[in-house]
Design a protein around this motif. Structure first.
Motif, short mmCIF file in Angstrom:
data_model
loop_
_atom_site.label_atom_id
_atom_site.label_comp_id
_atom_site.label_asym_id
_atom_site.label_seq_id
_atom_site.Cartn_x
_atom_site.Cartn_y
_atom_site.Cartn_z
N UNK A 1 0.21 15.34 10.77
CA UNK A 1 1.05 15.45 11.96
C UNK A 1 0.52 14.56 13.08
N UNK A 2 -0.79 14.58 13.29
CA UNK A 2 -1.38 13.74 14.34
C UNK A 2 -1.13 12.26 14.07
N UNK A 3 -1.24 11.87 12.80
CA UNK A 3 -0.98 10.47 12.43
C UNK A 3 0.46 10.08 12.71
N UNK A 4 1.39 10.98 12.38
CA UNK A 4 2.81 10.70 12.65
C UNK A 4 3.05 10.50 14.14
N UNK A 5 2.49 11.39 14.95
CA UNK A 5 2.70 11.29 16.41
C UNK A 5 2.11 9.99 16.95
N UNK A 6 0.90 9.64 16.48
CA UNK A 6 0.25 8.42 16.96
C UNK A 6 1.04 7.18 16.54
N UNK A 7 1.59 7.19 15.34
CA UNK A 7 2.30 6.01 14.83
C UNK A 7 3.68 5.84 15.44
N UNK A 8 4.43 6.92 15.58
CA UNK A 8 5.81 6.81 16.00
C UNK A 8 6.01 6.78 17.51
N UNK A 9 5.27 7.58 18.24
CA UNK A 9 5.56 7.76 19.65
C UNK A 9 5.47 6.49 20.49
N UNK A 10 4.43 5.64 20.36
CA UNK A 10 4.34 4.48 21.25
C UNK A 10 5.52 3.52 21.12
N UNK A 11 5.90 3.15 19.89
CA UNK A 11 6.98 2.19 19.71
C UNK A 11 8.32 2.73 20.19
N UNK A 12 8.66 3.95 19.76
CA UNK A 12 9.96 4.50 20.13
C UNK A 12 10.05 4.75 21.64
N UNK A 13 8.95 5.16 22.25
CA UNK A 13 8.95 5.38 23.68
C UNK A 13 9.09 4.06 24.45
N UNK A 14 8.42 3.02 23.95
CA UNK A 14 8.51 1.70 24.61
C UNK A 14 9.95 1.19 24.60
N UNK A 15 10.62 1.27 23.45
CA UNK A 15 12.01 0.81 23.39
C UNK A 15 12.93 1.69 24.24
N UNK B 1 2.72 4.40 9.24
CA UNK B 1 2.84 5.81 8.86
C UNK B 1 3.36 5.97 7.43
N UNK B 2 4.12 4.98 6.94
CA UNK B 2 4.70 5.09 5.59
C UNK B 2 3.65 5.00 4.50
N UNK B 3 2.50 4.40 4.78
CA UNK B 3 1.46 4.31 3.77
C UNK B 3 0.23 5.15 4.11
N UNK B 4 0.27 5.85 5.24
CA UNK B 4 -0.93 6.55 5.70
C UNK B 4 -1.19 7.85 4.94
N UNK B 5 -0.14 8.59 4.57
CA UNK B 5 -0.34 9.91 4.00
C UNK B 5 -1.13 9.90 2.69
N UNK B 6 -0.83 9.01 1.71
CA UNK B 6 -1.66 8.99 0.50
C UNK B 6 -3.13 8.71 0.79
N UNK B 7 -3.39 7.86 1.78
CA UNK B 7 -4.78 7.58 2.15
C UNK B 7 -5.43 8.83 2.73
N UNK C 1 0.84 -1.21 0.00
CA UNK C 1 0.00 0.00 0.00
C UNK C 1 0.87 1.26 0.00
N UNK C 2 1.97 1.22 0.75
CA UNK C 2 2.86 2.38 0.78
C UNK C 2 3.51 2.64 -0.55
N UNK C 3 3.95 1.59 -1.24
CA UNK C 3 4.58 1.74 -2.54
C UNK C 3 3.60 2.31 -3.56
N UNK C 4 2.41 1.73 -3.63
CA UNK C 4 1.42 2.18 -4.61
C UNK C 4 0.96 3.61 -4.30
N UNK C 5 0.62 3.87 -3.04
CA UNK C 5 0.11 5.19 -2.67
C UNK C 5 1.12 6.30 -2.89
N UNK C 6 2.34 6.09 -2.44
CA UNK C 6 3.35 7.14 -2.58
C UNK C 6 3.78 7.33 -4.03
N UNK C 7 3.77 6.25 -4.83
CA UNK C 7 4.04 6.40 -6.26
C UNK C 7 2.98 7.26 -6.93
N UNK C 8 1.72 7.08 -6.54
CA UNK C 8 0.64 7.90 -7.10
C UNK C 8 0.84 9.37 -6.75
#
Length: 387
Positions: free
Chosen positions: A284-298, A326-332, A74-81
């Motif tokens: 921006x909200x999507x980026x924060x939601x996607x990145x913060x939990x995993x990076x904070x947990x590690x 997050x890599x495929x969310x923006x085109x959506x 989905x990320x490849x197709x969406x970002x290519x579009x």
């Protein structure tokens, strides 16, 4: 890369006393097996093996691996579009369009390397083998894409703030040429921030690609990763979004004092500006939601707040997939929330031509000065009423 690869790397980071660890998919699943196969420098030097062939670890298709494939496709197709749509308007791109295109390229790179591939079990000590170990097995391109996209997103937040609060300065600062230079600098920052990754991966005498963790730098690297992937981007984005909202509030206050009629319809440029601002808020909200939990947990595992066993938990794998999302969310998001992008996609697939605005910028507008003129007129009216 699979979530298992992240687990192994995170385990090394969290257990800073380990000197060398194999990035083997099978070993990545079982920490006890990792410990049993750890080697020291002296252990590795006592035998020299002939590295003249490639051997690969078998892919294990679990539910998380299948989801990774879907996210990557989905990320490849969406970002290519997104890239193709913007390329068709390359003659009239605004600074925001250039930044969106750069973000799509960074997300495209991340999406490609999200798709699971076999990792090396034995690897020859040749230039090609060295490149594969340091750049492919290390997942350098994936980390580079993720970091670069966060830096470009920071630039997009600053660009929108300047467009709203200082439109005249925005026209001088965010020219097409300067925007491209800024993107080149952001890509360079992404390269430099992940540059340590190739240096910690080596080919051993046993013909395996190992992550060599130096205990004295493991903890500082963990802090550095958290700062450049979470603290810096999110704090910058929150600051620019807050300043943009404050500037819009001030403009509405000026318009209200000038007693502009509520029945007055906003101009095309104001409507377009507000659409882009709302779109940026969602991105921006999507980026924060996607990145913060995993990076904070590690980061918490690295600090010892969370147990090491968390790294192999289903929750940890889920958080990694959330970050990949997050890599495929923006085109959506563009498709759902931004009508001009939907129209551009329709023109792309249906072959529509002759649209009156087909040569206009898609995500930005070169006539930001219209907004400035409107504000100045409002101020003049307000001053006339007070007089």
């Amino acid at each position: 890369m699979t979530t298992e690869g992240y687990h192994a790397s995170a385990w090394v980071t969290a257990t800073g006393g380990i000197s060398t660890i194999a990035m083997d998919r099978e070993k990545a699943i079982f920490p006890t097996r990792i410990e049993r196969n750890l080697s020291t420098e002296s252990d590795m030097d006592h035998t020299k093996m002939s590295c003249d062939s490639w051997e690969w670890n078998a892919l294990r298709w679990g539910i998380f691996d299948c989801i990774q494939v879907l996210i990557g496709v989905f990320g490849i197709i969406g970002n290519l579009l997104v890239i193709v749509v913007l390329a068709k308007r390359r003659g009239a791109l605004h600074s925001m369009d250039i930044l969106v295109g750069a973000l799509a390229i960074a997300d495209l790179i991340s999406s490609v390397f999200i798709i699971p591939v076999p990792t090396s079990k034995r690897i020859p000590r040749t230039p090609l083998g060295l490149f594969f170990c340091k750049m492919i097995d290390s997942r350098y391109f994936l980390f580079h894409g993720l970091r670069t996209s966060s830096y470009i997103l920071m630039a997009m937040g600053a660009e929108r703030y300047m467009a709203v609060a200082h439109p005249l300065n925005h026209m001088l600062v965010f020219t097409s040429r300067r925007s491209k230079i800024a993107i080149m600098l952001l890509w360079l920052a992404g390269i430099l921030s992940a540059l340590f990754i190739p240096f910690v991966f080596v080919i051993t005498p046993q013909c395996t690609c190992l992550y060599r963790a130096v205990p004295s730098v493991v903890f500082p690297i963990g802090i550095f990763n958290y700062l450049v992937t979470v603290v810096l981007p999110i704090s910058t984005l929150l600051l620019t979004q807050g300043l943009t909202a404050y500037s819009l509030h001030k403009q509405r206050t000026i318009a209200k004092r000038a007693q502009i009629q509520k029945t007055d319809k906003p101009t095309f440029h104001i409507v377009a500006r507000n659409r882009v601002i709302k779109l940026m808020l969602i991105v921006v909200s999507t980026y924060i939601i996607c990145f913060t939990p995993n990076m904070t947990a590690y980061f918490l595992v690295n600090l010892g707040v969370l147990p090491i066993t968390f790294i192999w938990s289903p929750l940890s794998s889920s958080l990694i997939l959330l970050m990949f999302l997050n890599s495929c969310a923006n085109p959506i998001i563009y498709t759902i929330r931004y009508p001009p992008f939907r129209k551009a996609l329709k023109e792309l697939f249906c072959g529509a031509t002759g649209s009156p605005r087909s040569g206009a910028p898609l995500f930005g507008h070169n006539s930001e000065s219209v907004k400035s003129t409107t504000i100045k007129e409002s101020v003049s009216k307000a001053n006339g009423i007070k007089a």
